[in-house]
Design a protein around this motif. Structure first.
Motif, PDB file in Angstrom:
ATOM      1  N   THR A 243       0.859  -1.193   0.000  1.00  0.00           N
ATOM      2  CA  THR A 243       0.000   0.000   0.000  1.00  0.00           C
ATOM      3  C   THR A 243       0.889   1.234   0.000  1.00  0.00           C
ATOM      4  N   SER A 270      -2.292   7.947  -0.357  1.00  0.00           N
ATOM      5  CA  SER A 270      -1.801   7.165   0.771  1.00  0.00           C
ATOM      6  C   SER A 270      -2.797   6.053   1.102  1.00  0.00           C
ATOM      7  N   GLY A 271      -2.325   4.865   1.297  1.00  0.00           N
ATOM      8  CA  GLY A 271      -3.190   3.730   1.631  1.00  0.00           C
ATOM      9  C   GLY A 271      -3.670   2.956   0.413  1.00  0.00           C
TER      10      GLY A 271
END
Ligand code: ATP
Length: 368
Positions: A243, A270-271
């Protein structure tokens, strides 16, 4: 001086779009390969350059001039096909002389030019042989001599090696390259064989589903694949699941519990779940020492000695995709410290690692 340019070349067959607007610019004397899986449109693109097919949109330019209205025999191009396509009732030298006869050369000119061509392709002494008296490799040399005898501005090669056995294929491809460089003739070479394209070309146009994925030198294509398709189709790649982490200035991908720096994560959030693709020779193993972790924890599965290099197979520990085998290539032999069961940390070169979404990678794999 011969340049070839394809501008937004589009081709449909009924409802099917075979080429979606292809743009390519070849410089003088360049050897360009059209590389891609079966059905990607590479032969269609070549046939449009040759004039055997007309595009539905866009144009082909030879030395800057649109050649849309020129029939194939007025385009100054020599072509070699996969299946040799020699005249069975003509000898080698008569086959080579055929194009010269059509162009009205005198008997003595024809004899001289075809003799030179036969010699150039290494068939001196075989002038009087008929196609059925020659091997596949010899027949393809005759086809090459025939294509070059008319002194074309461009040489078009449509999978010329694919009907030959492996050894002949390698030696003939080297000879084609030597002759092409001697003559400095602009050449388009269609192939589905990535090794062939990497070895022989100045630049490679990688095509998938009628679209250009990347146009670059063999090294650019291999080291810096522009898309997941190119990374997966050319050479071998490791696939890490992770991720997006880090910051815009210092992007990274979290793989298991480890954050690995990358360089190509622009535009990703992000993620976001991603895949990181790395080449075996840009993937590194470090023997784990207590408390000093350098990368993604893994266990060596086995080694394969391959002469100039050794390939080491590892399994990642504790990650989303625990079954994944990661390949690492190290030079030479003598890597006993990396035998089966040894605990290692895996790292990779952030500059050459390609970050893709799972969907991008999946559609790239389906397209192959
Ligand atoms: P291969 O290596 O299998 O020849 P390729 O990349 O050279 O593949 P093309 O021959 O250019 O592919 O074909 C591209 C697509 O266009 C394919 O799906 C093919 O079926 C289709 N196609 C090519 N020629 C025709 C035609 N004359 N009529 C209909 N469809 C065609």
């Amino acid at each position: 001086m011969t340049t070839v340019e394809l501008r937004s070349v589009r081709k449909t067959f009924g409802d099917f779009v075979a080429l979606h607007g292809l743009d390519l610019n070849m410089t003088d004397g360049e050897f360009v390969s059209f590389l891609g899986p079966s059905g990607c449109g590479k032969t269609t693109a070549l046939r449009i350059v040759a004039g055997f097919e007309l595009p539905d949109g866009g144009s082909v330019l030879l030395d800057g001039a649109d050649i849309e209205n020129a029939p194939p025999n007025k385009r100054d191009m020599g072509m070699v096909f996969q299946d040799y396509s020699l005249f069975p009732n003509m000898t080698a030298i008569e086959n080579v002389a055929f194009g010269l006869r059509v162009r009205g050369q005198s008997a003595s000119q024809m004899k001289e030019t075809s003799g030179k061509m036969i010699e150039m392709v290494g068939l001196k002494g075989k002038e009087g042989n008929y196609p059925h008296q020659m091997s596949g490799g010899q027949q393809q040399r005759v086809a090459l001599a025939r294509a070059l005898a008319i002194q074309p501005k461009v040489l078009l090669l449509d999978e010329p090696l694919s009907a030959l056995d492996a050894k002949v294929r390698v030696s003939l491809r080297n000879e084609i390259r030597v002759i092409q460089q001697e003559l400095a003739i602009s050449t388009i070479f269609v192939t589905h064989d990535q090794e062939e394209a990497l070895t022989i070309s100045d630049r490679i146009a990688v095509l998938s589903q009628g679209q250009l994925e990347q146009f670059g030198t063999p090294e650019e294509i291999y080291r810096h694949p522009a898309t997941p398709f190119v990374a997966a189709f050319v050479g071998e790649s490791n696939i890490f699941h992770g991720t997006i982490a880090g910051t815009d200035d210092a992007p990274s991908v979290r793989i298991g519990s480890v954050e690995m720096p990358v360089q190509q994560a622009a535009g990703r959030t992000s993620g976001e779940r991603v895949r990181v693709l790395t080449r075996p020779e840009s993937t590194y193993l470090h023997v784990t020492s207590d408390g000093d972790r350098k990368g993604i924890p893994a266990t060596v599965v086995s080694q394969q000695f391959q002469g100039a290099r050794t390939r080491i197979l590892t399994h990642l520990d504790h990650v989303e995709d625990p079954g994944a085998v990661i390949l690492t290539d190290v030079t030479g032999g003598g890597h006993d410290h990396l035998s089966g069961g040894v605990q290692v940390d895996v790292t990779f070169d952030p500059a050459t690692a390609l970050v893709a979404s799972a969907e991008e990678l999946e559609s790239a794999t389906v397209a192959q």
